[in-house]
Design an enzyme around this catalytic site. Structure first.
Site, short mmCIF file in Angstrom:
data_model
loop_
_atom_site.label_atom_id
_atom_site.label_comp_id
_atom_site.label_asym_id
_atom_site.label_seq_id
_atom_site.Cartn_x
_atom_site.Cartn_y
_atom_site.Cartn_z
N ASP A 1 31.93 43.15 47.11
CA ASP A 1 32.24 44.32 46.30
C ASP A 1 31.04 44.75 45.47
O ASP A 1 30.70 45.93 45.40
CB ASP A 1 33.42 44.02 45.37
CG ASP A 1 34.75 44.42 45.99
OD1 ASP A 1 34.72 45.05 47.05
OD2 ASP A 1 35.79 44.07 45.42
N ASP B 1 41.91 44.52 47.44
CA ASP B 1 42.21 44.10 46.07
C ASP B 1 43.59 43.47 45.96
O ASP B 1 43.93 42.92 44.90
CB ASP B 1 42.13 45.30 45.13
CG ASP B 1 40.73 45.89 45.08
OD1 ASP B 1 39.78 45.11 45.03
OD2 ASP B 1 40.59 47.12 45.12
#
Length: 484
Positions: free
Chosen positions: A379, A432
């Site tokens: 990320d 997520d």
């Protein structure tokens, strides 16, 4: 006595100085206000809304972006006057215009000269504002490089090619086109994000406890002990995929490779491929979720079988659920650009996430640590570091989808931005939810194997940790001005 008088004289100086400084402040303050009206090349470029009227009838509202050297744009449309629109001659607005544009909005094409030159030419002709039409569906930032203050006093903004074509079409048939430009501010806190947060937390908890939710019908003792019992346990064990340390690293590498391919070859057909794969996985996930729920609540259901060509023997209930899931996915595909399509996308996405978390499992905390640490670096790199190697943030560009076709990546949960003048959606990627969900699912199995209750187990605390972590994510999002 003299010393006391000298002290009094010195103390009387301070009120006089205060009066002098006050007078100087009020004298100089108009000059400071005048400086605020000057424009500079490094001003902030903002998004704007453009209301359009054609022959007095209000039409569509376009979106654009102001130049970094544009005059200040009002935040609301209250009290603003509409301005008539006229095409510049020449269309590129790079040389002296053949007509006076006093009080008009100049509409020009991009190219052939700098944006600042276009603005100066339009302002010299008396234009109240300048709208530059881009040559693509993207809207780029119009900037300049001068360090000193500029003499630009008009609004300068850019719209997409599609919006420019709509204005040109109305002007070409002799219609009177008027516009009004303003820049409404987005809400600091989006209430819709709270619903998205609740949806994500509920999905993780539900997926982690899915076996406990759907096992009630199977553990019911009110059935014939001599009857043949379906071997659900064996089927589930055969379908479970356990990740190893190496496979966790390889998975993140493959995800990075696929992300780069999406960034480099982003197009409507590429997104259509993703939509097809998303629907196939979501149909399978929805089918397994519904069948598991039905069997847990009604043990007698699903006994009647039917022979389906190419697929073999299956139950009538399973076939009916499959047809319903396929119809649901097809309906979503056909209406995916409607205002209510987010509901269908979220339902399909949640079912897919639950199914994946039943299929993939972590064998121990070592693999979980490696996977989550790799995902953490994944990320950070593709959001913040990738602009050093690519011109944009790769992950954010991919998440925005293909602007020319309006198609977007379906692998996200969406919820409308409530009360936001810009509309749009708050989104949360499947990653997520899936990566933390793998860890929470592991803790459920661990607590169960160690015979831990919810009070002394790990699952409840990790669920609370995930909820708090997601809250901090949204806090960081607002503090970083909605940068992904």
């Amino acid at each position: 006595m003299k010393r006391r008088n000298r002290s009094c004289n010195q103390s009387s100086i301070f009120p006089k100085l205060a009066v002098i400084y006050g007078v100087l402040f009020f004298i100089l303050s108009p000059t400071a206000s005048a400086d605020e009206s000057l424009t500079f090349c490094d001003s902030t470029s903002i998004s704007v809304k453009i209301k359009i009227w054609v022959n007095g009838v209000e039409g569509q509202t376009l979106e654009g972006q102001s130049a970094t050297f544009s005059a200040k744009i009002p935040k609301t449309d209250n009290g603003l006057a509409k301005q008539p629109v006229v095409l510049t001659n020449p269309l590129n607005c790079c040389s002296n215009l053949s007509s006076e544009l006093s009080g008009f909005t100049a509409l020009a094409r991009r190219g052939d000269c700098d944006y600042l030159v276009k603005a100066k030419v339009a302002q010299a002709a008396g234009a109240a504002s300048l709208v530059v039409i881009n040559d693509s569906e993207d809207i780029v930032e119009m900037s300049c490089s001068k360090k000193s203050a500029l003499d630009i006093s008009i609004l300068v903004l850019m719209i997409s090619k599609l919006g420019g074509d709509a204005l040109n079409e109305s002007l070409s048939v002799g219609g009177k086109v008027e516009l009004l430009v303003y820049a409404p501010e987005s809400l600091i806190i989006d209430p819709g994000a709270a619903f998205l947060w609740l949806m994500a937390v509920a999905t993780v908890v539900c997926a982690s406890l899915w076996f406990e939710i759907t096992k009630s019908g199977e553990t019911n003792g009110n059935y014939d002990e001599l009857s043949e019992k379906p071997n659900y346990k064996d089927d589930e064990e055969n379908e479970i995929i356990e990740m190893s340390t190496i496979s966790a690293v390889i998975f993140v590498i493959l995800a990075s490779t696929f992300l780069v391919l999406l960034y480099l070859f982003m197009s409507s057909w590429f997104i259509w491929v993703l939509i097809v794969f998303f629907c196939l996985g979501a149909v399978e996930g929805m089918h397994s979720c519904i069948v598991a729920l039905v069997k847990s609540k009604c043990r007698g259901c699903g006994q009647k079988t039917v022979n389906v060509p190419l697929f073999g023997t299956t139950t009538v209930m399973s076939l009916s659920v499959l047809l319903f899931c396929m119809a649901f996915a097809i309906f979503w595909v056909c209406t995916r650009k409607e205002s209510y399509a987010w509901v269908g996308q979220d339902i399909l996405g949640i079912c897919l996430i639950i199914a994946v978390l039943q299929l993939a499992q972590l064998p121990n905390i070592k693999v979980a640590t490696v996977l989550l640490c790799c995902a953490f670096m994944y990320d950070i790199f593709w959001v913040f570091i990738s602009p050093l190697f690519f011109h944009d943030s790769v992950m954010i560009s991919v998440a925005q989808g293909d602007s020319s076709s309006g198609e977007s990546i379906p692998m996200v949960l969406r919820f409308p931005r409530l009360f936001d003048p810009w509309g749009g959606y708050s989104v949360l990627g499947f990653g997520d939810i899936l990566f933390p969900g793998l860890l929470l699912s592991f803790t459920v199995r661990y607590d169960k194997s160690k015979k831990r209750t919810w009070k002394d187990g790990y699952f409840v605390w990790l669920a609370i940790g995930y909820a708090c972590g997601l809250l901090f994510t949204y806090l960081a999002l607002y503090l970083m001005n909605n940068h992904g």
